[in-house]
Design an enzyme around this catalytic site. Sequence first.
Site, mmCIF file in Angstrom:
data_model
loop_
_atom_site.group_PDB
_atom_site.id
_atom_site.type_symbol
_atom_site.label_atom_id
_atom_site.label_comp_id
_atom_site.label_asym_id
_atom_site.label_seq_id
_atom_site.Cartn_x
_atom_site.Cartn_y
_atom_site.Cartn_z
ATOM 1 N N HIS A 32 0.859 -1.196 0.000
ATOM 2 C CA HIS A 32 0.000 0.000 0.000
ATOM 3 C C HIS A 32 0.888 1.237 0.000
ATOM 4 O O HIS A 32 1.269 1.766 1.045
ATOM 5 C CB HIS A 32 -0.918 -0.005 1.222
ATOM 6 C CG HIS A 32 -2.049 0.975 1.127
ATOM 7 N ND1 HIS A 32 -3.375 0.598 1.145
ATOM 8 C CD2 HIS A 32 -2.060 2.323 1.001
ATOM 9 C CE1 HIS A 32 -4.150 1.666 1.044
ATOM 10 N NE2 HIS A 32 -3.354 2.731 0.951
ATOM 11 N N HIS A 38 1.290 4.830 -2.424
ATOM 12 C CA HIS A 38 0.754 5.636 -3.522
ATOM 13 C C HIS A 38 1.871 6.328 -4.294
ATOM 14 O O HIS A 38 2.725 7.000 -3.707
ATOM 15 C CB HIS A 38 -0.215 6.689 -2.984
ATOM 16 C CG HIS A 38 -1.500 6.117 -2.468
ATOM 17 N ND1 HIS A 38 -2.642 6.037 -3.236
ATOM 18 C CD2 HIS A 38 -1.824 5.589 -1.259
ATOM 19 C CE1 HIS A 38 -3.615 5.500 -2.524
ATOM 20 N NE2 HIS A 38 -3.145 5.209 -1.315
ATOM 21 N N ASP A 54 1.711 8.971 -6.206
ATOM 22 C CA ASP A 54 1.683 10.426 -6.054
ATOM 23 C C ASP A 54 1.907 10.861 -4.614
ATOM 24 O O ASP A 54 1.877 12.057 -4.316
ATOM 25 C CB ASP A 54 0.365 11.005 -6.587
ATOM 26 C CG ASP A 54 -0.861 10.312 -6.017
ATOM 27 O OD1 ASP A 54 -0.708 9.304 -5.305
ATOM 28 O OD2 ASP A 54 -1.986 10.776 -6.281
ATOM 29 N N GLY A 108 -9.513 7.772 -2.622
ATOM 30 C CA GLY A 108 -10.081 9.103 -2.490
ATOM 31 C C GLY A 108 -10.993 9.180 -1.278
ATOM 32 O O GLY A 108 -10.915 8.352 -0.368
ATOM 33 N N GLU A 116 -10.980 3.317 6.757
ATOM 34 C CA GLU A 116 -10.038 4.390 7.109
ATOM 35 C C GLU A 116 -10.830 5.614 7.548
ATOM 36 O O GLU A 116 -10.891 5.941 8.736
ATOM 37 C CB GLU A 116 -9.132 4.725 5.926
ATOM 38 C CG GLU A 116 -8.100 5.806 6.238
ATOM 39 C CD GLU A 116 -7.361 6.302 5.002
ATOM 40 O OE1 GLU A 116 -6.312 6.946 5.189
ATOM 41 O OE2 GLU A 116 -7.841 6.095 3.870
ATOM 42 N N ASP A 165 1.708 3.947 2.992
ATOM 43 C CA ASP A 165 0.651 4.773 2.412
ATOM 44 C C ASP A 165 1.250 5.852 1.509
ATOM 45 O O ASP A 165 1.227 5.737 0.303
ATOM 46 C CB ASP A 165 -0.238 5.381 3.492
ATOM 47 C CG ASP A 165 -1.591 5.829 2.968
ATOM 48 O OD1 ASP A 165 -1.940 5.456 1.821
ATOM 49 O OD2 ASP A 165 -2.314 6.522 3.689
#
Length: 383
Positions: free
Chosen positions: A25, A27, A29, A186, A216, A322
């Site tokens: 996990h 990201h 970006d 998102g 989350e 994350d």
Amino acid sequence: MTEPITQPAALSRFDIRVLPKVSLHDHLDGGLRPATIVELAAAAGHTLPSTDPVALGEWFRESANSGSLVRYLETFDHTIAVMQTSEGLTRVAREFVEDLVEDGVVYAEIRWAPEQHLRAGLSLDEAVEAVQAGLEAGVAGAAENGQLIQVGQLITAMRHGDRGLEIAELAVRHRDRGAVGFDIAGAEDGFPPSRFTDAFTYLAEQMFPVTVHAGEAAGVESIVDALVHGRALRLGHGVRIAEDIEVDFEDEDAPGAEEDTAVGMVTLGEVAAWVRDRGIPLELCPSSNLQTGAVESFGPDLESHPFDLLYQTGFLVTVNTDNRLMSGVSLTDEFELLVQTFDYDLDDVLELTMNAANAAFLPLEERAVLAEYITEGFNRVRG
């Protein structure tokens, strides 16, 4: 079956860094280098809070520490802005892999949302191809230096958008060219997986694996939606499954109670029992959970994070970062925090790493090879 480690080595930060690790996990970006953001922003004409890489890195970390997932997500406006060209995407992806290699990661699934990277005229397929080129360059560069890493893309649809089926089809088109799974991400609260039922049905028909951000910013009901409508094989975060667990601590004054001990009777709710008993992996991200307020109902610090409760209760928990830029952490850092907080030893770190290896979206045979490679690496540290 992994070879047991009977004499755990002392766990220093250096030791943890060189251990082979798995990242599920992370990201794209959320893992840019501040210096790269500054350079790409100048080329794109994008205004940043600071053009000094050190100060910019501090701004990202401070902004992400608001305790709000919405505020946390706002920091991505700047990273996404500099990832709108093939060149930018390729560079970011290549550096992403380089940083993972430096952190001792040997297998990684990198998630990102192609629909957010089309402002400069790229098509969805061109965006995916640009990222794949960067990932492959990073892998090749590592191999030249005698370091092995395998990476795959988790193609992600944005929850507030209406392109779920289109992105699912994109992921399947690239399943033999780097894409290993699908995700939705998102704003979680108010945008349930059930909005994308057609996409998840298509993915199931194509036998394409799915992980879903759930548990989350929203609670157990979001996890249920991810399992039922999303047909999730893994839960992105999933930390709020702990809200479906009841712990009754023994009265310290009761006859037979030992001094300075806290013995709890654990009762799992229906959803928690389902997730645990069926071994549905949780992609836990401890530092991020504290920053976004995902675990604020449990307490203000890592000591109160339900990570250890879930681990000790038998959930298939994995350790993840994350967003390394926003949280200011590496996977080594996350393991180090857990070791210091919960007194984990090398056996615990191995078990958590093997959980991630076994949860990877890889064929069974490749997971077995990965598990063997990890075991050998841990045994080298053991000496």
